[in-house]
Design a protein around this motif. Sequence first.
Motif, mmCIF file in Angstrom:
data_model
loop_
_atom_site.group_PDB
_atom_site.id
_atom_site.type_symbol
_atom_site.label_atom_id
_atom_site.label_comp_id
_atom_site.label_asym_id
_atom_site.label_seq_id
_atom_site.Cartn_x
_atom_site.Cartn_y
_atom_site.Cartn_z
ATOM 1 N N CYS A 103 0.822 -1.203 0.000
ATOM 2 C CA CYS A 103 0.000 0.000 0.000
ATOM 3 C C CYS A 103 0.858 1.255 0.000
ATOM 4 O O CYS A 103 0.851 2.008 0.967
ATOM 5 C CB CYS A 103 -0.956 -0.013 1.172
ATOM 6 N N GLY A 104 1.562 1.507 -1.081
ATOM 7 C CA GLY A 104 2.349 2.718 -1.204
ATOM 8 C C GLY A 104 1.873 3.501 -2.395
ATOM 9 O O GLY A 104 0.758 3.318 -2.877
ATOM 10 N N GLU A 105 2.732 4.346 -2.899
ATOM 11 C CA GLU A 105 2.357 5.207 -4.007
ATOM 12 C C GLU A 105 2.953 4.751 -5.330
ATOM 13 O O GLU A 105 2.860 5.451 -6.325
ATOM 14 C CB GLU A 105 2.788 6.643 -3.688
ATOM 15 N N SER A 106 3.535 3.576 -5.300
ATOM 16 C CA SER A 106 4.193 3.069 -6.498
ATOM 17 C C SER A 106 3.218 2.390 -7.436
ATOM 18 O O SER A 106 2.608 1.373 -7.085
ATOM 19 C CB SER A 106 5.290 2.072 -6.098
ATOM 20 N N LEU A 107 3.073 2.927 -8.624
ATOM 21 C CA LEU A 107 2.210 2.302 -9.613
ATOM 22 C C LEU A 107 2.725 0.914 -9.946
ATOM 23 O O LEU A 107 1.933 -0.004 -10.165
ATOM 24 C CB LEU A 107 2.160 3.162 -10.877
ATOM 25 N N ARG A 108 4.028 0.751 -9.922
ATOM 26 C CA ARG A 108 4.605 -0.554 -10.267
ATOM 27 C C ARG A 108 4.121 -1.624 -9.297
ATOM 28 O O ARG A 108 3.747 -2.726 -9.698
ATOM 29 C CB ARG A 108 6.125 -0.480 -10.255
ATOM 30 N N LEU A 109 4.107 -1.320 -8.000
ATOM 31 C CA LEU A 109 3.655 -2.301 -7.010
ATOM 32 C C LEU A 109 2.180 -2.599 -7.161
ATOM 33 O O LEU A 109 1.757 -3.750 -7.083
ATOM 34 C CB LEU A 109 3.956 -1.795 -5.596
ATOM 35 N N TRP A 110 1.398 -1.561 -7.387
ATOM 36 C CA TRP A 110 -0.044 -1.778 -7.538
ATOM 37 C C TRP A 110 -0.318 -2.602 -8.797
ATOM 38 O O TRP A 110 -1.199 -3.452 -8.817
ATOM 39 C CB TRP A 110 -0.784 -0.440 -7.620
ATOM 40 N N THR A 111 0.426 -2.333 -9.832
ATOM 41 C CA THR A 111 0.222 -3.059 -11.087
ATOM 42 C C THR A 111 0.639 -4.515 -10.939
ATOM 43 O O THR A 111 -0.041 -5.422 -11.411
ATOM 44 C CB THR A 111 1.025 -2.404 -12.221
ATOM 45 N N GLU A 112 1.750 -4.740 -10.254
ATOM 46 C CA GLU A 112 2.294 -6.097 -10.151
ATOM 47 C C GLU A 112 1.529 -6.943 -9.138
ATOM 48 O O GLU A 112 1.338 -8.137 -9.354
ATOM 49 C CB GLU A 112 3.766 -6.021 -9.761
ATOM 50 N N TYR A 113 1.097 -6.340 -8.044
ATOM 51 C CA TYR A 113 0.507 -7.115 -6.960
ATOM 52 C C TYR A 113 -0.964 -6.828 -6.707
ATOM 53 O O TYR A 113 -1.592 -7.492 -5.887
ATOM 54 C CB TYR A 113 1.286 -6.867 -5.672
ATOM 55 N N GLY A 114 -1.505 -5.825 -7.362
ATOM 56 C CA GLY A 114 -2.883 -5.449 -7.106
ATOM 57 C C GLY A 114 -3.863 -6.012 -8.107
ATOM 58 O O GLY A 114 -3.497 -6.652 -9.086
ATOM 59 N N SER A 115 -5.134 -5.763 -7.808
ATOM 60 C CA SER A 115 -6.233 -6.124 -8.704
ATOM 61 C C SER A 115 -6.944 -4.836 -9.105
ATOM 62 O O SER A 115 -7.080 -3.924 -8.292
ATOM 63 C CB SER A 115 -7.204 -7.070 -8.006
ATOM 64 N N TRP A 116 -7.426 -4.828 -10.339
ATOM 65 C CA TRP A 116 -7.994 -3.594 -10.897
ATOM 66 C C TRP A 116 -9.375 -3.834 -11.485
ATOM 67 O O TRP A 116 -9.675 -4.918 -11.996
ATOM 68 C CB TRP A 116 -7.068 -3.065 -12.005
ATOM 69 N N GLY A 117 -10.182 -2.779 -11.415
ATOM 70 C CA GLY A 117 -11.445 -2.803 -12.116
ATOM 71 C C GLY A 117 -11.254 -2.420 -13.569
ATOM 72 O O GLY A 117 -10.131 -2.138 -14.007
ATOM 73 N N GLN A 118 -12.356 -2.394 -14.290
ATOM 74 C CA GLN A 118 -12.309 -2.085 -15.721
ATOM 75 C C GLN A 118 -12.272 -0.586 -15.986
ATOM 76 O O GLN A 118 -11.956 -0.164 -17.104
ATOM 77 C CB GLN A 118 -13.515 -2.700 -16.421
ATOM 78 N N GLY A 119 -12.596 0.206 -14.988
ATOM 79 C CA GLY A 119 -12.557 1.650 -15.147
ATOM 80 C C GLY A 119 -13.908 2.247 -15.478
ATOM 81 O O GLY A 119 -14.791 1.587 -16.029
ATOM 82 N N THR A 120 -14.045 3.516 -15.130
ATOM 83 C CA THR A 120 -15.256 4.267 -15.457
ATOM 84 C C THR A 120 -14.830 5.664 -15.897
ATOM 85 O O THR A 120 -14.009 6.303 -15.250
ATOM 86 C CB THR A 120 -16.228 4.297 -14.264
ATOM 87 N N GLN A 121 -15.376 6.113 -17.004
ATOM 88 C CA GLN A 121 -14.952 7.375 -17.603
ATOM 89 C C GLN A 121 -15.664 8.558 -16.951
ATOM 90 O O GLN A 121 -16.895 8.547 -16.810
ATOM 91 C CB GLN A 121 -15.234 7.377 -19.112
ATOM 92 N N VAL A 122 -14.876 9.568 -16.604
ATOM 93 C CA VAL A 122 -15.423 10.835 -16.120
ATOM 94 C C VAL A 122 -14.982 11.919 -17.103
ATOM 95 O O VAL A 122 -13.789 12.086 -17.351
ATOM 96 C CB VAL A 122 -14.930 11.170 -14.703
ATOM 97 N N THR A 123 -15.941 12.626 -17.648
ATOM 98 C CA THR A 123 -15.641 13.697 -18.592
ATOM 99 C C THR A 123 -16.202 14.998 -18.052
ATOM 100 O O THR A 123 -17.409 15.114 -17.819
ATOM 101 C CB THR A 123 -16.245 13.403 -19.967
ATOM 102 N N VAL A 124 -15.320 15.963 -17.850
ATOM 103 C CA VAL A 124 -15.714 17.267 -17.321
ATOM 104 C C VAL A 124 -15.670 18.274 -18.452
ATOM 105 O O VAL A 124 -14.680 18.354 -19.184
ATOM 106 C CB VAL A 124 -14.784 17.699 -16.180
ATOM 107 N N SER A 125 -16.733 19.044 -18.590
ATOM 108 C CA SER A 125 -16.801 20.021 -19.668
ATOM 109 C C SER A 125 -17.322 21.352 -19.141
ATOM 110 O O SER A 125 -17.931 21.422 -18.070
ATOM 111 C CB SER A 125 -17.706 19.515 -20.786
ATOM 112 N N ASN A 126 -17.084 22.410 -19.922
ATOM 113 C CA ASN A 126 -17.577 23.738 -19.531
ATOM 114 C C ASN A 126 -19.038 23.900 -19.885
ATOM 115 O O ASN A 126 -19.545 23.256 -20.800
ATOM 116 C CB ASN A 126 -16.758 24.812 -20.248
#
Length: 126
Positions: A103-126
């Motif tokens: 549980c640190g700030e390293s993307l490498r550790l999260w990518t190698e040892y973590g599990s991820w969702g599929q993602g959800t898009q957020v679009t901000v507009s004026n």
Amino acid sequence: QVKLVESGGGSVQAGQSHRLSCEGSGFTFSEYCMGWWRQVAGKERERVAIIGSGFSTRYEDSVKDRFTISRDNAKNTLFLEMNSLTLEDTAMYYCAAVKPIYCGESLRLWTEYGSWGQGTQVTVSN
């Protein structure tokens, strides 16, 4: 098998608020460090916020004081409350889970040892 499902993405006006959710299953949710990451096409995935199993939180500087990460262990759900949204917050938002030792700030550790969702898009507009 760890499964993470994000929801709540969509189109939002700049300055408004929005909330993302992530439901986890297949693991002991309360024992894991959870995080929200985001990615813009062509750029590296970046950490938005992390919440540990003990509820400690960390935020990326650009979202500090605007976003709040929280978790409901009884419902196996992670949340991201986003306020004062800007165009720069437009991205695909990913929920991720990792064992506390990683549980640190390293993307490498999260990518190698973590599990991820599929993602959800957020679009901000004026």
